[in-house]
Design an enzyme around this catalytic site. Sequence first.
Site, short mmCIF file in Angstrom:
data_model
loop_
_atom_site.label_atom_id
_atom_site.label_comp_id
_atom_site.label_asym_id
_atom_site.label_seq_id
_atom_site.Cartn_x
_atom_site.Cartn_y
_atom_site.Cartn_z
N HIS A 358 0.93 -0.92 0.32
CA HIS A 358 -0.05 0.04 0.07
C HIS A 358 0.48 1.11 0.03
O HIS A 358 0.85 2.17 -0.34
CB HIS A 358 -1.40 -0.04 1.53
CG HIS A 358 -2.10 1.16 1.31
ND1 HIS A 358 -2.91 0.87 0.00
CD2 HIS A 358 -1.97 2.06 1.83
CE1 HIS A 358 -3.65 2.42 0.47
NE2 HIS A 358 -3.25 2.43 1.46
N ARG A 465 -8.88 6.53 -2.63
CA ARG A 465 -8.97 5.10 -1.50
C ARG A 465 -9.61 6.16 -0.49
O ARG A 465 -8.58 7.12 0.35
CB ARG A 465 -7.64 5.28 -1.77
CG ARG A 465 -6.90 4.50 -2.24
CD ARG A 465 -5.23 4.40 -2.44
NE ARG A 465 -5.22 3.85 -3.45
CZ ARG A 465 -4.13 4.02 -4.92
NH1 ARG A 465 -3.76 5.55 -4.72
NH2 ARG A 465 -3.65 3.41 -5.82
N ARG A 501 -14.04 4.10 -3.64
CA ARG A 501 -14.31 3.05 -2.96
C ARG A 501 -14.62 3.25 -1.33
O ARG A 501 -14.01 3.34 -0.70
CB ARG A 501 -13.05 2.25 -3.16
CG ARG A 501 -12.52 1.00 -3.06
CD ARG A 501 -11.46 -0.18 -2.64
NE ARG A 501 -10.55 0.55 -2.61
CZ ARG A 501 -9.18 0.47 -2.38
NH1 ARG A 501 -8.97 -0.13 -3.58
NH2 ARG A 501 -8.28 1.57 -2.13
N GLU A 599 -11.30 -8.37 -8.22
CA GLU A 599 -10.11 -7.94 -7.75
C GLU A 599 -10.07 -9.99 -6.91
O GLU A 599 -8.97 -10.06 -6.76
CB GLU A 599 -9.39 -7.35 -6.81
CG GLU A 599 -10.76 -7.08 -5.60
CD GLU A 599 -10.23 -5.56 -4.76
OE1 GLU A 599 -8.85 -5.08 -5.05
OE2 GLU A 599 -11.40 -5.10 -4.52
N ASN A 622 -3.71 -4.98 -8.52
CA ASN A 622 -2.82 -5.04 -7.98
C ASN A 622 -3.11 -6.57 -7.08
O ASN A 622 -2.37 -7.61 -7.13
CB ASN A 622 -2.45 -3.86 -6.91
CG ASN A 622 -2.29 -3.03 -7.59
OD1 ASN A 622 -1.80 -2.91 -8.73
ND2 ASN A 622 -2.81 -1.67 -6.82
N ASP A 623 -4.64 -6.68 -5.88
CA ASP A 623 -5.06 -7.47 -6.01
C ASP A 623 -5.04 -8.97 -6.78
O ASP A 623 -5.30 -9.66 -6.15
CB ASP A 623 -6.05 -7.71 -4.88
CG ASP A 623 -6.04 -6.96 -3.58
OD1 ASP A 623 -4.82 -7.73 -2.65
OD2 ASP A 623 -7.05 -5.84 -2.90
N ARG A 633 1.76 -9.36 -2.28
CA ARG A 633 2.21 -8.68 -3.00
C ARG A 633 3.41 -7.72 -1.87
O ARG A 633 3.90 -7.27 -1.92
CB ARG A 633 1.36 -7.64 -3.75
CG ARG A 633 0.73 -7.67 -2.53
CD ARG A 633 -0.79 -6.80 -3.84
NE ARG A 633 -1.81 -6.39 -3.41
CZ ARG A 633 -2.27 -4.98 -3.15
NH1 ARG A 633 -1.38 -4.11 -2.85
NH2 ARG A 633 -3.39 -4.61 -2.11
N CYS A 670 -8.38 0.36 -12.75
CA CYS A 670 -7.89 0.77 -11.33
C CYS A 670 -6.27 0.68 -10.42
O CYS A 670 -6.37 1.61 -9.79
CB CYS A 670 -8.46 1.51 -10.35
SG CYS A 670 -9.24 0.51 -9.21
#
Length: 753
Positions: A358, A465, A501, A599, A622-623, A633, A670
């Site tokens: 993050h 976020r 989100r 995700e 990403n996820d 990650r 995204c």
Amino acid sequence: MLNSLRSIVQEVNAAADLNSVLEIIVTRVKQAMKTEVCSVYLRDNERQFVLMATEGLHKSAVRRVKLSEKEGLVGHVASREEPLNLDDAESHPRYQYFPETGEERFSSFLGVPIIHHRQILGVLVIQQREKRKFDEGEEAFLVTMSAQLAAVIAHAEATGALRGMGKKTEVRFNGVPGASGVAIGVCVVASPVADLNSVPCQTCESVDAELEFFQQGLSLVRADVRRLASELESRLNREERVLFDAYIGMLEDTSLAQEVTEKISQGFAAPYAWSSVILEHVKTFSSMHDPYLRERASDVRDLGCRVLACLQESSRKERVYPDNTILVGEDLSASVLAEVPPGKLAGIVSTRGSSNSHIAILARSIGIPTVMGAVDLPFTHLDGRELIVDGYRGSVYSDPSDGLRAQYQVIVDEDVQLVAGLEALKDLPCETVDHHRVALWVNTGLMADAMISLERGAEGVGLYRTEIPFMLRDRFPSEEEQRQTYRDQLQAFAPHTVTMRTLDVGGDKSLPYFPIEEENPFLGWRGIRVTLDHPEIFLVQIRAMLKASEGLNNLRIMVPMVSNVAELEIAQMLLYRAYDELLEEGFQIEMPPFGVMIEVPGAVYQAKDFAARVDFLSVGSNDLTQYLLAVDRNNPRVADLYHSLHPAVLRALRAIVVDSHSQGVPVSICGELAGDPAAALLLMAMGYDVLSMSATNLLKVKSVVRSVTLEQAERLLSEVMRLPDTESINRVIDATFRNTGLTRIVRPLGDDT
């Protein structure tokens, strides 16, 4: 054998330096295995293996005997990277005689490689006169010993290079790239309160004043422990009362205080002097054979933390941040970044995490060069030292030479020129040469993101976020506080769309006032799972978003980590409930578009079901990549297995577009993949309607899109989708961009990386 192994590792952990580590290894392994020789060879900067310690060979040969990977049995073990077990060493074709060692007396040979992060560090060897092969148990013990010691040796070498504050030499430490770019600046250690392992090595201005300050701190803690013991006396059993007595005894121990006093007298600040002495005592207790005494290590550590917290609290003053601050620490957070005054943060280094942690994503969003997972960095000894952060290669240099500094300054200047050259594109549409349009939106979380995004010509926000405002507080923000935060964001981008989100905590994003402790947090209680279990949190946030959108009507809401239709329908029900409540309260609001993040691998196969129930889909690459490839990650040890352009990831991404468009629903992406100029072409060719990225990548992506035709992008995608591995995909992409002359934009350092 297990007890011997545990004992040796404890002794090694308590050792003061690398030489002590090596002496412990050769002495104790020789004893434990009842053999006649144990030796350690370590690789030097010239890739030669040097005899660094031995018990059984001639001591005079230490540091004199050197072998390449092509020389001798040691070199053979190193080149093969696997054990070699011989009953007659001299008969092996790779045997080489070194008369200065005296090893001609020993026939049996067992050598195992010492490997850390796939890098060969050295070779651990045992030898014996008797001609026999060492048995499987002995070989397994030595292999286990090597694996246990590899990280210790790697860390000892790294810290040893910087030992002694007076000797500053250029040293390179490796991590993984977190955010691209280069920063040259001064290290500021971000140290959590009462963390003995993170106290920066700082000096004091006045030894006498520091000694007085230390004694005052001890007195305060003594009084506090006595008061606490008195208050709890009636509720404590005998064992717990003994513990309090032990604490007071340690605080009154003149020898302990004397050790700290000696360090302060050498010029060190009290918090560092105290932490270093306590850690030495913790090591000593941890290495003891008696189980009761070993357990006392935790008591010493606990007391050490109490005193350290007192010293840090009493000495707390306004931290000075240089104009070119390089923020370094173990677990950095958004709140730590926010403490640095605007314009002063030049670079970030974290000893934990990877490029998709993050904090790395936040760094990319604000354009700060970052290196993650620099596990061997002795960061507590770097406070105030000059550092170079290479966010392209994932390297950190301490005390760089003039030549290295000049070399990196050229790269910094080139980056500035590149960005300046792209500025002319900010008001131009993002369309291909044959006029195919693709929307470029941005990911945000801080107001600083909004300013940068607008300057770069962002057309909307694909991901806001909302957890970041939560992280910057010491409690849950109220509905009104949230409304104002969201209103600022919506107004900044109006009339462009802002996709918010809902609260996404868990995994690597935690709130200090709402701790989530799990064995496997990424597969646990996170995202929508948390907020649906706490509808009071979810409803307050939704109400705040809806209120904030009044009169602007540029809000979209999406929910993260959805894995089934039931979660989606419950979230929708709560949204409608909040909407109806606000209408009854007199607010003039419109129902915003509602979407789902894809995700979780299971969601890929239900994309069509989700699309039939929502207004849009948004892929969190990403996820999704992490879950598809089973790669944490945040773990630097497996960072090289995290490939966003893995064939499985690309096939999943294309399937999502097909299923979403079959229901007439737009789909965006995204994740960080959207900000990679090369990947952006593949995503555009797949049919993604919106690419949302860090603002710092927006103009690079626009430049690449405006340089090709849609047909060229589709041709590249067609070729890539037939390939079986990431390496082949990268080769094809690199060749394509070399042919178009866009290599500098796609790969900032070209083939030199």
